[in-house]
Design a protein around this motif. Sequence first.
Motif, mmCIF file in Angstrom:
data_model
loop_
_atom_site.group_PDB
_atom_site.id
_atom_site.type_symbol
_atom_site.label_atom_id
_atom_site.label_comp_id
_atom_site.label_asym_id
_atom_site.label_seq_id
_atom_site.Cartn_x
_atom_site.Cartn_y
_atom_site.Cartn_z
ATOM 1 N N LYS A 271 7.303 -8.042 9.754
ATOM 2 C CA LYS A 271 6.472 -7.542 8.666
ATOM 3 C C LYS A 271 7.350 -7.345 7.439
ATOM 4 C CE LYS A 271 3.410 -5.163 11.912
ATOM 5 N NZ LYS A 271 2.865 -3.868 12.369
ATOM 6 N N LYS A 272 6.764 -6.888 6.351
ATOM 7 C CA LYS A 272 7.518 -6.728 5.118
ATOM 8 C C LYS A 272 8.737 -5.849 5.332
ATOM 9 C CE LYS A 272 3.795 -7.600 1.839
ATOM 10 N NZ LYS A 272 3.028 -7.092 0.682
ATOM 11 N N HIS A 276 8.585 -1.777 6.046
ATOM 12 C CA HIS A 276 8.373 -1.687 7.490
ATOM 13 C C HIS A 276 8.604 -0.245 7.939
ATOM 14 C CE1 HIS A 276 8.723 -2.330 11.782
ATOM 15 N NE2 HIS A 276 8.339 -3.579 11.640
ATOM 16 N N GLN A 308 9.886 -11.115 4.028
ATOM 17 C CA GLN A 308 9.215 -10.705 2.792
ATOM 18 C C GLN A 308 9.668 -11.611 1.646
ATOM 19 O OE1 GLN A 308 9.450 -6.535 1.942
ATOM 20 N NE2 GLN A 308 8.806 -6.744 -0.172
#
Length: 451
Positions: A271-272, A276, A308
Motif C-alpha cells: 500500500k502507499k 501505511h 507509491q
Amino acid sequence: MNPILIQHPLKILQVNTVEKEGGAAVIAWNLYKAYAQKGYYSYYSVGKKQSSDDLVIQIPELSLTTILTRLEAKFAPFCRISELVKKIQKGQKSHRQEQGWENFHFPGSRKILQLHPLQPDIVHLHNLHGGFFDLRYLAQLSHKKPVIITMHDMWLITGHCAHPMECKRWQSGCGDCPDLLRYPPILADGTARNLHRKQRIYRRSNLYLATPSQWLMDQVEKSVITTGVIDARVINNGIDTRLFKPAPKEQARLALSLPMDARILMFVSAKKIKNHPFKDYRTISESLQIVEKKVEPSLPVLLLALGQEGQTEKKGNVEIRFLPYVKERSDMALIYQAADLYVHAAKADVFPNSVLEALACGTPVVATAVGGIPEQVEDGQSGILTKPADPNDMANAILSLLENDPLRSKMGNFAAEIVQKKFTLDHQVKQYLEWYQQILESRYQHVLSKN
C-alpha cells in the motif's frame, strides 16, 4: 494411515480477502499453485478476484436484498420489496456501526464449500477481515471440515485492529481503545463487545492454527482464540527460490536501466508507503538525511521506494524514487537482485515476505527489530537489526554496509544460504501437507473410536 486418505489426491481450499496483493495473499496464492503443481486438487476462494484463473472463485454477495432483487427482476418488476428490506437493513447496519460493532454479515461466505466442483478435504483460511467473511460461520464450518487458519496479523485476537502496537488490552478483553482509527477502523469503542463475540465463536469451534513466526504464536497463547484450538504450529512463510535467487547485479541493473555506479537501497509496501499504518517510512526518510551528511560525497545513493507513485526527491547525492507496487513477481525479483541493501522500517510486522525475498536474492537487510523480523534476519550475519523508530540507528547500519563492500558481499551470501536452509516455499508446502494428513488421520481415528 487410513487407506481412504491416499486413494485420491487431497482437495485443498485456500480462502483469503484478495487473490494476490499483500503478504497474506501472496502466501495463499503460492500454496494454491504449489499444491496444484504437485497433483492435488487445489482451489482458491477470495473476497476480491484479480485474475482470470478458473479455479479462483470470488465469494458472492448473497444478502437478502440481492436475492429479492433477482426475484423481482424475474417475476414481479413492479414489486419493490427489496427497497424496503434494504432500507431496514441499512438502518440496522448504520446503528451497529455507530456503536462500534465489527461487521460479520457476509452470507456469501457460508457457501464456500459449494463454490467449487468438489468438496474440499481441508479448508485453509488466511486473512478473514476485509469485508467478505462471516466469522460467525467459523464454528459450523470447523465441524463440517478440518479448518486451518494461518494468522498473518492479530485481528482475530483483538477487538478491531490488525496490530495493537504497544496496547495490551486485548489480553484482558479490550475496551477503552486508544486508537479506533487503526486499521480496520471502527466508529465507536465496541472493542470489548467485539472481542467477546469472537471468543464465543472460538469456544464453539475446532480449529487448527498456524502462525508464520514464533513471536505471533507467543501472542496467540495469551489470547481468547486458544479456547477453540485443537493444535497450533509455527510454520514459517516460504519463498520460491527458483525465482528469488542471487544474480549478477550488473545484469539486473542493465535490464532495469538503473545506474551502475550508485549504491541502491530499496523498500517495499503493498500500500502507499508514506501513509501505511504499520510501515515506518518516516524513519527511513530521516535516516537517509543523516546518510546524506555522512556518506562519501562521490558515492551516489538511490532509494527505490516501491508502493507509491510520486515525484523524485533529491538532496545532495541521495535520491529517492517513488514507484508503483510491482505485481509481477519476476520483475520484483529483478529489483531485489539489482539492490545493494533492502531497508525495512516497520511499526509492526509479523513475518514480512519482502524481507525473505531480499535475503533469498542475496541482498542484505537493514530492518527494525519488531514482531517476527528478528526470526528472519540474523543480526550481523544476514543483515542488521535496528531499534524501532530510530533514524540514527538505521542510518549507522546503512552506512556501515554501504561503505564496506566485502562485508556486504559476505552478508549477502549468508542471507541466500539461510533462506535455502529454512525459508523455502518447498519446505513450507511440505510442512502443511504433512499436517493436513495428520489432521485427517486424527479425525478418521476419532470417527472410528465413536463407532
